[in-house]
Scaffold this active site. Structure first.
Site, PDB file in Angstrom:
ATOM      1  N   TRP A 127       0.881  -1.180   0.000  1.00  0.00           N
ATOM      2  CA  TRP A 127       0.000   0.000   0.000  1.00  0.00           C
ATOM      3  C   TRP A 127       0.917   1.228   0.000  1.00  0.00           C
ATOM      4  CZ3 TRP A 127      -1.996   2.888   4.706  1.00  0.00           C
ATOM      5  CH2 TRP A 127      -3.031   3.764   4.353  1.00  0.00           C
ATOM      6  N   ASP A 208      -0.342  -5.848   9.194  1.00  0.00           N
ATOM      7  CA  ASP A 208      -1.400  -4.908   8.825  1.00  0.00           C
ATOM      8  C   ASP A 208      -2.592  -5.753   8.391  1.00  0.00           C
ATOM      9  OD1 ASP A 208      -3.058  -2.972   7.854  1.00  0.00           O
ATOM     10  OD2 ASP A 208      -1.650  -2.153   6.372  1.00  0.00           O
ATOM     11  N   ALA A 210      -6.286  -5.181   7.441  1.00  0.00           N
ATOM     12  CA  ALA A 210      -7.283  -4.140   7.160  1.00  0.00           C
ATOM     13  C   ALA A 210      -8.532  -4.707   6.497  1.00  0.00           C
ATOM     14  CB  ALA A 210      -6.669  -3.063   6.273  1.00  0.00           C
ATOM     15  N   LYS A 243     -13.253  -1.206   6.758  1.00  0.00           N
ATOM     16  CA  LYS A 243     -13.862  -1.973   5.675  1.00  0.00           C
ATOM     17  C   LYS A 243     -14.839  -3.013   6.209  1.00  0.00           C
ATOM     18  CE  LYS A 243     -10.203  -0.028   3.923  1.00  0.00           C
ATOM     19  NZ  LYS A 243      -9.717   0.687   2.781  1.00  0.00           N
TER      20      LYS A 243
HETATM   21  C1  LMR Z   1      -7.036   1.889  -0.462  1.00  0.00           C
HETATM   22  O1  LMR Z   1      -5.930   1.327  -0.529  1.00  0.00           O
HETATM   23  O2  LMR Z   1      -7.682   2.229  -1.454  1.00  0.00           O
HETATM   24  C2  LMR Z   1      -7.636   2.144   0.877  1.00  0.00           C
HETATM   25  O3  LMR Z   1      -6.824   1.641   1.880  1.00  0.00           O
HETATM   26  C3  LMR Z   1      -8.000   3.549   1.082  1.00  0.00           C
HETATM   27  C4  LMR Z   1      -6.818   4.444   1.260  1.00  0.00           C
HETATM   28  O4  LMR Z   1      -6.825   5.188   2.243  1.00  0.00           O
HETATM   29  O5  LMR Z   1      -5.893   4.437   0.437  1.00  0.00           O
END
Ligand code: LMR
Length: 394
Positions: A127, A208, A210, A243
């Site tokens: 991410w 992590d 999520a 989520k």
């Molecule tokens: C994403 O990866 O789209 C989500 O985790 C939202 C974000 O805050 O980036």
């Protein structure tokens, strides 16, 4: 003084939200930011959340401060949800945080306090905000190999090879389930091997998690985190409720820190509380309270789990439909991995130019690295995407 500021780079995911909003085409499809959408394209408030909010409105008599950790009942409920009985809860400190991102930030802060020279290892890719926060905090970042672009699967041998560089006192960030952005996940056996390496190196895992409940099921998605918790002497877990409870804007997350023994827990917990105080004092309560009410009420919990399961199965159905459609259109098994990936995202392996072409010609928005949000699709838009991919991707 403010005139010395330089424009900051735009967040690629959030930038895409604005581009989509400004596109006048009625047929546009948003596969960008990670938000669950139902077949009608809406992100409804979950039934159990609505019910808990109604109950809270009736029962709540004060909004005075709770505790620096957030309400301890939230921490206890999250330990049970994520860790179950994989580890003695007297070894686990917990704080409420503003969302999963807040938990990640606080995890990095804790690691920095414990070891100012820490290197945080992140998967390639991860991410993007992981790396952004690490760099913003002035911490060191190292990447470990993860995704094989050609097969769109995990390259585990390459991953283990690059993790040989981990040093004592480093932090290895792992995605507990539903890897973001690739959708390709380690097996439990592979997590077990990674755990052994982390022990051998004297490093610490930061998990992590999520998307618990979005992959193979609520319990199944926590299995890797629990396995690591049962094996590792110390570990950090950053959990998000955005989520799986659909409470994105309430900013509800939890950082759990597992100490080697229960004697260490008061100091670990005290440090977590201290970090909350330094960064924002008392964490937000509303979302955390709703989550606690749901997890501690049999009826609300059952209804939440049922709705979460509907969401999960809906995404799996879309994955199968898309893989089938692409197999038909391309006459190949090249995109079969989409049905095997888990969670909200898959990287479909398009080049940035192809991603742009799909956006411009077909009005379909995905992140530049070809990450798509499966939940942004529905039965009608899957064939449109399949056609766009089949026509565009070389
Ligand atoms: C994403 O990866 O789209 C989500 O985790 C939202 C974000 O805050 O980036």
């Amino acid at each position: 003084m403010l005139s010395t500021l330089k424009p900051q780079p735009a967040d690629k995911i959030l930038e895409l939200m604005a581009l989509y909003r400004d596109d006048p085409r009625e047929t546009k499809v948003d596969l960008g930011v990670g938000i669950y959408k139902n077949a009608e394209g809406e992100t409804p408030v979950m039934r159990a959340i609505k019910a808990a909010e109604k109950q809270l409105w009736q029962e709540e008599t004060t909004k005075k401060y709770t505790a620096l950790s957030g309400d301890p009942a939230f921490g206890a409920a999250m330990k049970s949800l994520v860790l179950s009985d994989s580890v003695d809860h007297t070894r686990v400190g917990a704080i409420a945080t503003p969302g999963g991102t807040g938990a990640i930030r606080q995890a990095f802060e804790l690691a920095k306090l414990a070891n100012p020279d820490v290197t945080i290892w992140t998967s390639n890719p991860t991410w993007p905000n992981h790396v952004s926060i690490i760099k913003f905090m002035g911490l060191k970042n190292a990447e470990y190999a993860y995704f094989d672009e050609a097969s769109c699967t995990v390259d585990f041998d390459a991953m283990m090879e690059s993790l040989k560089g981990v040093k004592a006192g480093d932090v290895v960030l792992l995605h507990g389930c539903c890897h973001n952005p690739t959708g390709a996940n380690l097996t439990l056996e592979q997590f077990d091997v990674v755990a052994d390496l982390i022990i051998e190196k004297g490093a610490m895992a930061l998990v992590d998690i999520a998307y618990q409940g979005f992959g193979d099921g609520l319990e199944e998605d926590a299995a890797a985190t629990r396995l690591l918790a049962s094996k590792l002497p110390e570990m950090l877990v950053a959990a998000s409720c955005s989520k799986n409870f659909g409470i994105y804007r309430e900013r509800t997350g939890c950082l759990m820190a597992i100490s080697e023994n229960a004697e260490q827990t008061p100091v670990t917990q005290g440090t977590l509380n201290f970090l909350n105080r330094q960064n924002y004092s008392f964490p937000p309560d509303h979302g955390a309270r709703l989550v606690t009410m749901i997890l501690n009420d049999e009826k609300l919990k059952a209804d939440w789990m049922a709705e979460l399961e509907e969401v999960r199965l809906g995404m799996l159905g879309l994955r199968t439909q898309l893989a089938d459609e692409l197999r038909r259109l391309t006459n190949s098994d090249r995109f079969d991995f989409i049905a095997k990936h888990r969670g909200m995202f898959s990287r479909i392996g398009a080049t940035p130019e192809e991603v742009l072409k799909i956006r411009e010609e077909f009005g379909i928005y995905m992140v530049g690295d070809s990450r798509m949000n499966i939940a942004g699709l529905n039965a009608q838009t899957v064939p449109l995407l399949a056609e766009a991919v089949a026509k565009t991707c070389k």
